[in-house]
Design a protein around this motif. Structure first.
Motif, mmCIF file in Angstrom:
data_model
loop_
_atom_site.group_PDB
_atom_site.id
_atom_site.type_symbol
_atom_site.label_atom_id
_atom_site.label_comp_id
_atom_site.label_asym_id
_atom_site.label_seq_id
_atom_site.Cartn_x
_atom_site.Cartn_y
_atom_site.Cartn_z
ATOM 1 N N GLU A 63 44.129 52.160 37.592
ATOM 2 C CA GLU A 63 44.012 53.268 38.443
ATOM 3 C C GLU A 63 43.028 52.674 39.602
ATOM 4 O OE1 GLU A 63 43.310 54.516 35.365
ATOM 5 O OE2 GLU A 63 45.396 54.215 35.160
ATOM 6 N N GLN A 64 41.954 52.142 38.982
ATOM 7 C CA GLN A 64 40.886 51.800 39.976
ATOM 8 C C GLN A 64 41.107 50.455 40.901
ATOM 9 O OE1 GLN A 64 39.505 52.313 36.426
ATOM 10 N NE2 GLN A 64 39.340 54.392 37.326
ATOM 11 N N LYS A 65 42.352 50.131 40.717
ATOM 12 C CA LYS A 65 42.964 48.903 41.504
ATOM 13 C C LYS A 65 42.268 47.479 40.990
ATOM 14 C CE LYS A 65 45.681 50.305 45.017
ATOM 15 N NZ LYS A 65 46.173 51.406 44.565
ATOM 16 N N GLU A 66 41.804 47.647 39.832
ATOM 17 C CA GLU A 66 41.154 46.320 39.376
ATOM 18 C C GLU A 66 42.453 45.583 38.400
ATOM 19 O OE1 GLU A 66 37.764 46.819 36.774
ATOM 20 O OE2 GLU A 66 37.403 48.593 37.942
ATOM 21 N N SER A 67 42.616 44.389 38.811
ATOM 22 C CA SER A 67 43.738 43.932 38.184
ATOM 23 C C SER A 67 43.302 43.059 36.848
ATOM 24 C CB SER A 67 44.675 42.780 38.847
ATOM 25 O OG SER A 67 43.718 41.863 39.133
ATOM 26 N N LYS A 68 43.992 43.189 35.862
ATOM 27 C CA LYS A 68 43.765 42.487 34.615
ATOM 28 C C LYS A 68 44.998 41.547 33.991
ATOM 29 C CE LYS A 68 42.319 44.156 30.052
ATOM 30 N NZ LYS A 68 41.945 43.337 29.303
#
Ligand SMILES: Nc1ncnc2c1ncn2[C@@H]1O[C@H](COP(=O)(O)OP(=O)(O)OP(=O)(O)O)[C@@H](O)[C@H]1O
Ligand SMILES: [Mg+2]
Length: 416
Positions: A83-88
């Motif tokens: 959701e926080q637009k952090e990509s994993k």
């Protein structure tokens, strides 16, 4: 290197944790819940078994170093955005090597992209250290839900025929990744074989005939048609007929169709699902020569009969094996083609040939690294008419002498 070290430490950590916990629990329960200081006595046991696991893991990582590093080097990963637009990033992992089948398994915790492996074929081969690319073939298959299986195998470019390849109730189709490949005669369907001039069709055709003749006791008659050559006239056996005349071919198809319908009548009476007699098989080399014939009515009649035989022949054991350089509608009518269930594809640069015999390029790429236009002579992709399974094969070379001696061999026992 750092990546490998991390991978190694994490993996070692997991193994050691499982080991120590297991040991601890065993001691704990066998000593009826003794206090921790009891465990103290076993510290050497912990040390030694920990060391064993460490060495085992170290050897495993060194041995399969190339495979562990492969997903990292070739950026084979799956990325998710939260959701926080952090990509994993979830990197694919080398899972296991199966020695027996020479297959390497890779896994991704989320899902794996098979196409990526197919696209990276050449880089994978390079990374694994096969300098001579011709040396090794490659098959990529989806496995379980989140795994990809890479099978490495060798397929010779050229090898010789020998009579030991013949087998009762089976048709030898060539060598595949696991050795000699046989199609049970029972599973033979009407088929198309296409490949450009010089790709090895006639060689392959003769090889199929050998297998059919070997199974003469299950075959009522073999009809050979070739309007432009006399190669197939050499057989001259009691159970074979050859024609190079289009009117004769027309009559033959008419007969075959009637035979097929008689067989259906018999099956209906006996309530059989398949005809319980012997096969009638008709082999046509270079069907394109029929399409170019001037007599439209005759052609139409021939093709209508071929369509009907193709559609209904299997249950009544009346089959067609058709060979052609090209399979576009000027060579073979689409209605005839679509009623042939099996297919064999040899070297061709025609995308049309590939698409209409085997399927999409991607399906070809799953089973071979070599482009169809670069196939060596006698390299074949077989698509099973019943299961649609695709098999990469290399057929042996039949020299003139071999062909002559095989024909003599069959004449000796069939014409007796
Ligand atoms: N399996 C094979 N292994 C090695 N060489 C082969 C093989 N098959 C065929 N060849 C070689 O290729 C040549 C051409 O083969 P073949 O006559 O079978 O081709 P074709 O596809 O029937 O060609 P055309 O369409 O012109 O009739 C043969 O003379 C033979 O030397
Ligand atoms: Mg030929």
């Amino acid at each position: 290197m750092l990546y490998m070290l991390r991978l190694f430490i994490v993996n070692l950590g997991i193994h050691l944790a499982v080991l120590f916990l297991g040991l601890f629990l065993v001691i704990f329960f066998t000593k009826n819940g003794a206090a921790l200081d009891e465990v103290e006595k076993y510290k050497y046991l912990f040390l030694v078994s920990g060391l064993v696991v460490f060495i085992e893991r170290l050897i495993y990582y060194i041995k399969y170093y190339k495979f562990h590093i492969l997903p990292y080097s070739l950026k084979l990963f799956n990325r998710v955005n939260n959701e926080q637009k952090e990509s994993k990033i979830y990197l694919d992992k080398f899972k296991i090597y199966d020695k027996k089948s020479n297959t390497y398994f890779f896994k991704n915790r989320l899902s794996i992209d098979k196409k990526a492996y197919i696209d990276l074929k050449d880089r994978i081969i390079h990374l694994l250290g096969y300098e001579d690319k011709n040396e090794v073939e490659f098959e990529i298959k989806a496995h379980n839900k989140k795994e990809v299986a890479i099978k490495l195998f060798k397929l010779p470019k050229k090898f010789d025929w020998h009579i030991g390849l013949l087998k009762d109730k089976n048709i030898y189709l060539g060598h595949n990744k696991d050795g000699s490949y046989y199609l049970p005669l029972e599973n033979l369907t009407s088929s198309i074989c296409c490949g450009e001039s010089g790709s090895g069709k006639s060689n392959f055709l003769n090889m199929i005939i050998f297998s059919l003749l070997q199974n003469s006791q299950y075959i009522e008659h073999l009809d050979f048609i070739d309007l432009k050559g006399v190669e197939l006239s050499r057989y001259e056996l009691n159970n074979t007929t050859f024609t190079d005349n289009i009117e004769e071919a027309n009559n033959l198809f008419e007969n075959l169709k009637n035979e097929m319908n008689n067989r259906f009548k018999e099956m209906k009476e006996k309530k059989d699902l398949t005809y319980n007699g012997n096969f009638r098989i008709c082999l046509i080399d270079e069907i394109g020569t029929i399409s170019t014939h001037f007599d439209k009515k005759l052609k139409e009649n021939i093709f209508n009969n071929l369509i009907e035989i193709g559609q209904k022949g299997r249950a009544s054991k009346v089959l067609l094996l058709i060979f052609s350089q090209k399979i576009d509608s000027t060579n073979i009518p689409t209605n005839v083609l679509t009623n042939l269930q099996g297919s064999f594809l040899l070297r061709t640069s025609s995308q049309f040939n590939i698409n209409n015999s085997i399927g999409l390029n991607e399906e070809v790429e799953e089973i071979t690294r070599t482009r169809v236009q670069d196939f060596p002579k006698g390299r074949v992709i077989f698509k099973d008419g019943l299961s649609s399974e695709k098999v990469l094969l290399q057929t042996p070379f039949l020299s003139q002498d071999v062909q002559n001696s095989m024909i003599k061999y069959f004449q000796n026992w069939i014409n007796k």
